[in-house]
Design a protein around this motif. Structure first.
Motif, short mmCIF file in Angstrom:
data_model
loop_
_atom_site.label_atom_id
_atom_site.label_comp_id
_atom_site.label_asym_id
_atom_site.label_seq_id
_atom_site.Cartn_x
_atom_site.Cartn_y
_atom_site.Cartn_z
N PRO A 118 0.81 -1.22 0.00
CA PRO A 118 0.00 0.00 0.00
C PRO A 118 0.85 1.27 0.00
O PRO A 118 0.54 2.24 -0.67
N GLY A 119 1.92 1.27 0.75
CA GLY A 119 2.78 2.44 0.81
C GLY A 119 3.49 2.73 -0.48
O GLY A 119 3.89 3.87 -0.74
N TRP A 120 3.66 1.71 -1.31
CA TRP A 120 4.29 1.91 -2.63
C TRP A 120 3.43 2.84 -3.46
O TRP A 120 3.92 3.79 -4.07
N TRP A 121 2.14 2.58 -3.48
CA TRP A 121 1.23 3.40 -4.28
C TRP A 121 1.14 4.82 -3.73
O TRP A 121 1.12 5.79 -4.50
N ALA A 125 2.23 7.52 -6.37
CA ALA A 125 1.07 8.08 -7.05
C ALA A 125 0.25 9.04 -6.21
O ALA A 125 -0.60 9.76 -6.74
N GLY A 126 0.45 9.06 -4.89
CA GLY A 126 -0.30 9.97 -4.04
C GLY A 126 -1.24 9.23 -3.11
O GLY A 126 -1.41 8.01 -3.20
N SER A 127 -1.88 9.98 -2.25
CA SER A 127 -2.71 9.37 -1.21
C SER A 127 -3.98 8.74 -1.75
O SER A 127 -4.51 7.77 -1.20
N GLN A 133 -4.26 5.94 -12.76
CA GLN A 133 -2.94 5.71 -12.18
C GLN A 133 -2.70 4.22 -11.96
O GLN A 133 -1.63 3.69 -12.25
N ARG A 134 -3.70 3.53 -11.43
CA ARG A 134 -3.54 2.11 -11.17
C ARG A 134 -3.35 1.33 -12.47
O ARG A 134 -2.60 0.36 -12.53
#
Length: 241
Positions: A118-121, A125-127, A133-134
């Motif tokens: 989750p932290g990678w995204w 790409a932002g919060s 984006q995905r």
């Protein structure tokens, strides 16, 4: 140059893609210039002023700004300028970007593990990650989501991240990011080495990446890893838009 640009485009999947002769019109709900512009390598199969009109229609259809991705000094560039388009000096990423390449074996060190953390995204790409984006970052047949987790814990914070995608024998590198609190610790260099090792395992021999000309720290890092400028491109838009 044209072949390398084509490989980079294949490594960056979009939501909509329509060929225009050799050119390629692309759209992804506004996420990144590369995914929302027409790659102008080769011959569009019609006079360039007419082709630019087709690009404008495609852009209207997909709700994006009409934009041409143009290799500097390429045959289409002069004709695009003569047709009344201008360099997009207001582009968020800067008007001009370098495409850099280098041999993976020169800086490979370890092998990255691809993990959909989750932290990678959030870091790349932002919060709030949009469907576009995905799709752009998450699609593809040979993609690596490499990240460094604080203290090595699976539940720790992702402090550095990068995306790699192998197309033919090229590892396309993108979205390299390190949290401000963890910069100047060698994390970017280490992560690039691990990603290069992953790329070698996938049959790649060369890395390719795009970096804005004003991003001097990133350019220095890539040069230290053995990469060099291959060519440059910039975005062109209608003079009145």
């Amino acid at each position: 140059m044209d072949h390398l640009e084509s490989l980079c485009a294949r490594a960056w999947p979009v939501l909509a893609e329509v060929p225009l002769g050799d050119w390629l019109m692309r759209a992804a709900d506004g996420f990144t210039g590369r995914a929302n512009s027409t790659l102008t390598c080769g011959d569009p199969g019609m006079p360039i002023p007419r082709a630019l009109g087709v690009i404008e229609g495609f852009a209207r259809e997909h709700g994006i700004k009409p934009t041409a991705h143009v290799v500097i000094g390429s045959p289409p560039e002069q004709a695009i300028e003569a047709a009344g388009w201008r360099v997009d000096l207001d582009h968020p990423g800067g008007a001009e970007s370098l495409v850099m390449t280098g041999p993976l074996e020169k800086f490979a060190d370890g092998v990255a593990e691809s993990r959909d953390l989750p932290g990678w995204w959030e870091l790349t790409a932002g919060s709030e990650v949009s469907p576009a984006q995905r799709h752009v970052l998450g699609s593809g047949t040979n993609v690596c989501f490499a990240g460094t987790v604080e203290n090595g814990s699976e539940n720790g914070t992702v402090v550095a991240a990068v995306r790699g995608a192998v197309v033919e024998d090229v590892l396309h590198v993108a979205r390299l990011a390190v949290r401000p609190s963890h910069r100047r610790q060698g994390l970017a260099r280490r992560l690039m080495g691990e990603l290069a090792g992953w790329g070698l395992e996938q049959g790649a021999t060369t890395c390719a990446l795009q970096v804005a000309e004003h991003n001097e720290p990133a350019i220095r890092l890539y040069e230290e890893l053995g990469c060099a400028e291959h060519h440059r491109y910039r975005y062109w838009v209608p003079a009145v838009s």
